[in-house]
Design an enzyme around this catalytic site. Structure first.
Site, mmCIF file in Angstrom:
data_model
loop_
_atom_site.group_PDB
_atom_site.id
_atom_site.type_symbol
_atom_site.label_atom_id
_atom_site.label_comp_id
_atom_site.label_asym_id
_atom_site.label_seq_id
_atom_site.Cartn_x
_atom_site.Cartn_y
_atom_site.Cartn_z
ATOM 1 C CD GLU A 1 -9.423 5.691 14.515
ATOM 2 O OE1 GLU A 1 -9.484 4.721 15.222
ATOM 3 O OE2 GLU A 1 -9.570 6.701 14.971
ATOM 4 C CE LYS B 1 0.609 9.843 6.055
ATOM 5 N NZ LYS B 1 1.774 10.456 6.677
ATOM 6 C CB CYS C 1 33.146 18.883 3.493
ATOM 7 S SG CYS C 1 33.967 20.391 4.154
ATOM 8 C CB CYS D 1 35.558 25.455 2.979
ATOM 9 S SG CYS D 1 35.495 23.379 3.181
ATOM 10 C CB CYS E 1 33.719 21.319 0.452
ATOM 11 S SG CYS E 1 32.471 22.316 1.363
ATOM 12 C CE1 TYR F 1 -6.996 11.760 17.120
ATOM 13 C CE2 TYR F 1 -8.277 12.677 15.139
ATOM 14 C CZ TYR F 1 -7.221 12.739 15.972
ATOM 15 O OH TYR F 1 -6.222 13.712 15.690
ATOM 16 C CG ASP G 1 -4.322 15.858 5.333
ATOM 17 O OD1 ASP G 1 -3.854 16.276 6.276
ATOM 18 O OD2 ASP G 1 -4.126 16.062 4.160
ATOM 19 C CE LYS H 1 -1.661 10.393 10.475
ATOM 20 N NZ LYS H 1 -1.882 11.871 9.760
ATOM 21 C CB CYS I 1 33.572 23.685 5.890
ATOM 22 S SG CYS I 1 32.349 23.930 4.932
HETATM 23 S S1 IVH Z 1 -4.764 8.908 17.253
HETATM 24 C C1 IVH Z 1 -2.017 8.634 20.387
HETATM 25 N N1 IVH Z 1 -6.455 9.035 15.166
HETATM 26 O O1 IVH Z 1 -2.702 12.293 12.773
HETATM 27 C C2 IVH Z 1 -2.305 8.781 19.012
HETATM 28 N N2 IVH Z 1 -4.800 10.599 14.947
HETATM 29 O O2 IVH Z 1 0.262 11.892 12.556
HETATM 30 C C3 IVH Z 1 -2.812 10.177 18.640
HETATM 31 N N3 IVH Z 1 -4.920 11.974 13.148
HETATM 32 O O3 IVH Z 1 -1.509 14.307 15.699
HETATM 33 C C4 IVH Z 1 -3.389 10.110 17.390
HETATM 34 N N4 IVH Z 1 -6.670 11.254 12.223
HETATM 35 O O4 IVH Z 1 -3.699 15.002 14.336
HETATM 36 C C5 IVH Z 1 -5.245 9.422 15.593
HETATM 37 N N5 IVH Z 1 -7.895 8.730 13.466
HETATM 38 C C6 IVH Z 1 -7.147 9.218 13.764
HETATM 39 C C7 IVH Z 1 -6.325 10.277 13.276
HETATM 40 C C8 IVH Z 1 -5.318 10.861 13.870
HETATM 41 C C9 IVH Z 1 -5.739 12.119 12.032
HETATM 42 C C10 IVH Z 1 -3.881 12.816 13.221
HETATM 43 C C11 IVH Z 1 -3.510 13.509 14.449
HETATM 44 C C12 IVH Z 1 -2.193 13.069 14.895
HETATM 45 C C13 IVH Z 1 -1.569 12.784 13.651
HETATM 46 C C14 IVH Z 1 -0.337 11.957 13.816
#
Ligand code: IVH
Length: 730
Positions: free
Chosen positions: A126, A332, A455, A440, A437, A244, A130, A128, A461
């Site tokens: 799914e 990512k 150093c 120092c 360094c 989620y 932002d 991620k 230092c």
């Molecule tokens: S699951 C136990 N699913 O990403 C796992 N997180 O880098 C809990 N986030 O803190 C997170 N989309 O704020 C999950 N589809 C998704 C997400 C997601 C965004 C964020 C969330 C988490 C952060 C981790």
């Protein structure tokens, strides 16, 4: 950049815009410095920006902002919101950047669960999102509390704000009596643009609370809008929410992740339509490409794809690491790139003396963020070589004045990827890495096999001393409210704090003192009192935090927790660490020479028998404890503290709590990794070798020397079934 215009030459409009930018830049720099321990700019640069801000304000007093950096000291601790403890911790995710990281993720999970390549193992994929994560607590179907993630254990109570978000139902029907829904608050691109336009319009008419300060990106806008003390402001901001995940729940939601998400949708939450169930890691990668292809047209920001093991019983078996679940990973999207000029190379000296080159760049926007510094790693990296002498960038070196390619992946410090030789000026010279360094002037030495030059000044230092102090007060260490990196640095500069122990003498020395502290710039009666109180509160500190705070090389948070759990108390650990003092090994000039000599010491084998503790760390620990100057600092600190013993976790009613268990031979019902994770969850210590401290040996088929040794020593031995029966999991 308009920063170069003389203050006298600025129009009011330019001044307002620049003050807005300065407020934003300084706030970002402040929190990078205080909260993330990852400075974005040098102190000199920071101070220059502050001076510029003050100069503009002096000329345009009417434009002084409510959030002006001149009115703030350090990072504003999020005051105003009540703190709430999360009953189930809010986790973060580990990251994958390459396809190979994803196949490795799948392989590790199979290994843990004891599944072969042929066994089926499904995942979900799914986007991620932002944004900012939020936990919503429903009791008997009613929304009773909303909390931000905070540090994962404790967040901020933003219930009233969450009630203003249309995607968040106030009441849900057919839900378990207790259900915590977790998800992401975000803002769409269209809403973000409209909000910024509105902010600008309000500023032009001189109304509106943000005083013309646009948000840099939708994520900041979402975070800023959610964390409003005045919830009516949140109502005016178009926030959205995707569910989620979940925290505490009185009944299971489903048997799989995918079905649980479907259940959340049935309960009335928005769930992401691009969520898919994938039968294997190949399907995950296909879904990654699908989501990436749609990224630009989604209308909201995503920064990767999250993969989760679908079967919830597998998730339960896989469990958690210290801050991330084993059963999920964030893949990512590739880093964002930009070209700019390298204006200079600064050398920063870290707490272990490492000389780190930092690129000073002509500021450039990389994926929506202005970057003016980037890491250059070490001298080999600058010269175009990797750690083993091989070529990187086909051997192209990096020189001051060059055009360089900058990239950012996630929230990490920007890096330099490449250099454009066609733009190199004729007179440029290769960069000469300092051998002294810069602080120092002690020799900066590079040990064989180490890519880093360090150093050799140790305690003399100043840079090392300050960095150690900054580390000491950082979030995962002592985390003293009101005493961030900036304050520690100022106190150090004035000779108020030389070593961590001095922090605990501050009130006694300067407190009567209150007067003296109050007289410092940026301190008042209230903040001074608060500081002394915050320091008092940390006089009682858990062993793991104490260990991590010492800043001993290679002793990270995880190893500190492992040692704390294993030895339980500072007295027990100290006794073992002291075992090597006076060993001739301590006279050896460097780690490489010291290691083989140290391995004779009984402390060596005792520490190494702790699962997860390796030779490099043990060598570093024993060395630190045997060095008189360093030892004196540690002792002085320990004298002023109550170091709380660390009890084995979740041990209530556990038959193996506090026991030292060794696994040997092959296990059949679960893998070694899983057996270890379960034993630890029950409060046992898992050790790699049999000694007189061993309480129990679990021996599978093929057990050899360990079983023999245990038998000789009369250690109780069980087979796998016996073990499972003992822990009630047969
Ligand atoms: S699951 C136990 N699913 O990403 C796992 N997180 O880098 C809990 N986030 O803190 C997170 N989309 O704020 C999950 N589809 C998704 C997400 C997601 C965004 C964020 C969330 C988490 C952060 C981790």
């Amino acid at each position: 950049m308009t920063r170069t215009i003389a203050v006298e030459g600025l129009s009011a409009e330019q001044a307002a815009a620049e003050l807005a930018r300065l407020a934003e830049d300084l706030a970002a720099a402040n929190s990078a410095y205080h909260t993330d321990d990852a400075p974005m700019m040098s102190d000199a640069e920071f101070d220059a920006l502050k001076r510029r801000n003050a100069a503009i304000e002096a000329r345009f007093p009417a434009l002084v902002r409510a959030d002006s950096p001149s009115r703030q000291v350090g990072a504003a601790p999020a005051e105003g919101f009540e703190k709430v403890a999360h009953t189930v911790r809010m986790l973060s995710l580990s990251n994958a950047f390459e396809e190979s990281d994803v196949t490795e993720f799948d392989r590790t999970i199979r290994n843990f669960l004891g599944l072969s390549e042929a066994d089926s193992l499904a995942y979900t994929a799914e986007p991620k999102i932002d944004g900012v994560s939020l936990s919503l607590r429903y009791e008997s179907g009613k929304l009773v509390q909303a909390a931000t993630r905070g540090d994962g254990s404790q967040g901020e109570n933003v219930t009233e704000n969450a009630r203003m978000i249309a995607d968040i139902p106030q009441v849900i029907a057919g839900a378990p009596a207790i259900l915590e829904i977790r998800g992401e608050v975000y803002m769409s691109h269209a809403d973000f643009e409209a909000l910024n336009a509105r902010i600008l319009a309000e500023a032009a008419e001189d109304r509106g609370k943000r005083g013309g300060k646009e948000f840099a990106n939708p994520r900041n806008a979402a975070a800023g809008s959610l964390r409003q003390l005045d919830a009516t402001v949140t109502r005016a901001r178009p926030l959205r929410f995707f569910a989620y995940a979940w925290g505490e729940h009185s009944e299971p939601l489903a048997e799989t992740q995918f079905d649980a998400i479907a259940r959340l949708a049935e309960l009335g939450f928005e769930t992401n339509p691009l969520t898919r169930r994938c039968e294997d890691s190949g399907a995950l990668l296909a879904q990654y490409r699908e989501i990436e292809a749609q990224r630009a047209t989604l209308g909201y920001d995503i920064d990767g794809v999250v993969y989760k093991v679908d079967d919830l019983s597998y998730q339960a078996r896989l469990g958690l690491r210290s801050t991330t679940p084993r059963w999920a990973i964030a893949h990512k999207f590739p880093a964002e790139l930009a070209w700019t000029r390298l204006e200079g190379i600064d050398i920063q000296v870290g707490r272990t003396g490492a000389l780190s080159p930092v690129a000073r760049l002509q500021p450039v926007t990389v994926g929506g963020v202005v970057v003016s510094n980037a890491t250059l790693h070490n001298e080999d990296y600058i010269a175009g070589r990797d750690n083993s002498g091989g070529l990187i960038r086909e051997g192209r070196d990096i020189r001051v004045g060059d055009w360089v390619q900058v990239y950012r992946a996630g929230d990490v410090i920007p890096k330099i990827a490449d250099v454009d030789l066609s733009k190199r000026s004729a007179g440029s010279e290769p960069y000469e890495f300092p051998t002294l360094c810069p602080i120092c002037r002690s020799a900066a030495i590079r040990e064989e096999g180490d890519s880093v030059r360090r150093c050799s000044g140790g305690m003399i230092c100043e840079a090392q001393a300050v960095e150690k102090l900054k580390h000491f007060v950082s979030r995962a260490a002592f985390d003293i409210e009101g005493l961030g990196a900036k304050q520690v640095e100022a106190f150090h500069q004035d000779g108020w704090i030389q070593t961590p122990a001095d922090i605990f003498d501050l009130e006694g020395r300067y407190g009567t003192g209150l007067q003296q502290l109050q007289n410092r710039e940026g301190w008042g009666e209230k903040s001074a009192k608060n500081l002394f109180q915050a320091i008092e509160e940390k006089r009682n500190i858990p062993l793991n935090r104490f260990l991590f705070a010492l800043g001993i090389r290679h002793l990270g948070e995880v190893a500190a927790a492992t040692l704390a759990r294993h030895f339980g108390s500072w007295a027990a650990l100290e006794a073992v660490l002291d075992g090597a003092a006076g060993e001739p090994a301590m006279a050896a000039p460097d780690a490489k020479a010291r290691k083989p000599l140290l391995s004779e010491s009984p402390s060596w084998s005792e520490l190494l028998s702790v699962d997860g503790i390796g030779e490099t760390l043990v060598c570093s620990l024993l060395t630190a404890m045997a060095q008189p100057a360093e030892r004196a600092v540690i002792d002085a600190l320990a004298e002023r503290l109550t170091i709380a013993d660390v009890a084995a976790p979740a041990s209530e009613g556990s038959p193996v709590a506090g026991k030292t268990v060794v696994f040997t031979g092959s296990l059949e019902k679960m893998t070694r990794a899983e057996a270890k994770a379960r034993a630890e969850a029950l409060g046992a210590k898992v050790s790699g070798s049999v000694s007189k401290k061993t309480d129990l040996l679990v021996a599978g088929p093929g057990a050899g020397s360990k079983a023999k040794k245990a038998a000789e020593m009369g250690v109780e031995t069980l087979d796998e079934d016996g073990w499972l029966a003992l822990i009630g999991q047969a």
